[in-house]
Design a protein around this motif. Structure first.
Motif, short mmCIF file in Angstrom:
data_model
loop_
_atom_site.label_atom_id
_atom_site.label_comp_id
_atom_site.label_asym_id
_atom_site.label_seq_id
_atom_site.Cartn_x
_atom_site.Cartn_y
_atom_site.Cartn_z
N ALA A 71 0.83 -1.05 -0.14
CA ALA A 71 -0.09 -0.01 -0.13
C ALA A 71 0.95 1.21 0.03
O ALA A 71 0.41 2.15 -0.79
CB ALA A 71 -0.88 0.09 1.25
N ALA A 72 1.92 1.24 0.83
CA ALA A 72 2.68 2.27 0.91
C ALA A 72 3.57 2.62 -0.47
O ALA A 72 3.66 3.84 -0.99
CB ALA A 72 3.77 2.26 1.96
N VAL A 73 3.91 1.51 -0.97
CA VAL A 73 4.68 1.74 -2.29
C VAL A 73 3.91 2.12 -3.48
O VAL A 73 4.19 3.24 -4.17
CB VAL A 73 5.38 0.21 -2.58
CG1 VAL A 73 5.93 0.13 -4.06
CG2 VAL A 73 6.81 -0.13 -1.74
N VAL A 74 2.79 1.73 -3.69
CA VAL A 74 1.85 2.01 -4.71
C VAL A 74 1.38 3.63 -4.51
O VAL A 74 1.18 4.30 -5.43
CB VAL A 74 0.54 1.03 -4.80
CG1 VAL A 74 -0.57 1.38 -5.69
CG2 VAL A 74 1.15 -0.38 -5.25
N THR A 75 1.07 3.85 -3.21
CA THR A 75 0.72 5.15 -2.72
C THR A 75 1.74 6.10 -3.20
O THR A 75 1.60 7.18 -4.02
CB THR A 75 0.34 5.16 -1.38
OG1 THR A 75 -0.78 4.41 -1.11
CG2 THR A 75 -0.07 6.70 -1.06
N LYS A 76 2.82 5.89 -2.96
CA LYS A 76 3.95 6.64 -2.94
C LYS A 76 4.54 6.66 -4.48
O LYS A 76 4.67 8.03 -4.99
CB LYS A 76 5.39 6.30 -2.19
CG LYS A 76 6.36 7.62 -2.01
CD LYS A 76 7.08 6.86 -1.08
CE LYS A 76 8.72 8.01 -1.15
NZ LYS A 76 9.68 7.81 -0.66
N ALA A 77 4.18 5.62 -5.11
CA ALA A 77 4.52 5.83 -6.77
C ALA A 77 3.60 6.24 -7.51
O ALA A 77 3.92 7.03 -8.39
CB ALA A 77 5.06 4.21 -7.09
N HIS A 78 2.41 6.25 -7.26
CA HIS A 78 1.54 6.61 -8.07
C HIS A 78 0.49 7.90 -7.55
O HIS A 78 -0.05 8.56 -8.49
CB HIS A 78 0.43 5.37 -8.72
CG HIS A 78 1.10 4.30 -9.47
ND1 HIS A 78 1.67 4.56 -10.49
CD2 HIS A 78 1.57 3.07 -8.91
CE1 HIS A 78 2.37 3.47 -10.75
NE2 HIS A 78 2.22 2.59 -9.96
N LEU A 79 0.06 7.88 -6.29
CA LEU A 79 -0.92 9.00 -5.91
C LEU A 79 -0.15 10.06 -5.50
O LEU A 79 -0.55 11.22 -5.48
CB LEU A 79 -1.56 8.24 -4.62
CG LEU A 79 -2.92 9.00 -4.49
CD1 LEU A 79 -3.79 9.18 -5.58
CD2 LEU A 79 -3.70 8.11 -3.35
N SER A 80 0.85 9.92 -4.85
CA SER A 80 1.77 11.04 -3.93
C SER A 80 2.27 12.15 -5.21
O SER A 80 2.10 13.35 -4.88
CB SER A 80 2.81 10.78 -3.26
OG SER A 80 2.38 10.01 -2.15
#
Length: 168
Positions: A71-80
């Motif tokens: 969750a942290a990786v996908v959020t940081k890569a695509h949403l942040s």
């Protein structure tokens, strides 16, 4: 895929407080995982979970680590990157990981180990604290080793200077 791997490395470095070398990262992670497993196994035994042996605790801890990191990786890569506020984009991966922890990891672990929600939530706090303590101790130990020699020699020089003044 390369973006996700780069973000995973970034998150792991952040979680381990950015050690200088790769072996230090590996050792810190290994010690943190060992401490987390030790704390988790002791707390589920102390809280008398019905299914506290076998594969269930291991699966619960692995699900916890996998879902929160993913969750942290996908959020940081695509949403942040799409968020203009620096403060929000910095803490968004943590917030998403925490939300998935509360909404997915705890209920799955309750199902695996036949326990109650708050009982399982409290059982997961101990390994997180144990891993955090190990990471902080590792960071302190490497800092002490790195800067300790310099401090030792400066203290030795001051002591010798004071001894010379006393001997006069």
């Amino acid at each position: 895929m390369n973006v996700l791997i780069a973000e995973l490395k970034s998150i792991i470095l952040t979680l381990t407080l950015s050690p200088a070398t790769t072996p230090l990262v590996v050792v810190t992670l290994a010690l943190a995982l060992a401490a987390a497993w030790f704390g988790f196994s002791k707390i589920i035994t102390a809280l008398k979970f019905p299914m506290n042996s076998g594969w269930r605790p291991i699966a619960s801890l692995l699900i916890f680590i996998t879902i929160c990191l993913a969750a942290a990786v996908v959020t940081k890569a695509h949403l942040s990157p799409r968020i203009s506020s620096a403060a929000v984009s910095r803490f968004l991966p943590l917030a998403i990981a925490l939300a998935l922890f509360l909404a997915a990891v705890i209920p799955l672990s309750c199902y695996f180990m036949k326990s109650h929600y708050l009982q399982t939530l409290s059982a997961f706090l101990v390994p997180v604290l144990a891993a955090a303590i190990v990471v902080f101790l590792a960071k302190g130990a490497t800092g002490a080793i790195k800067h300790g020699g310099k401090g030792f020699f400066s203290t030795k020089e001051r002591t010798e200077g004071v001894d010379e003044l006393i001997d006069r």
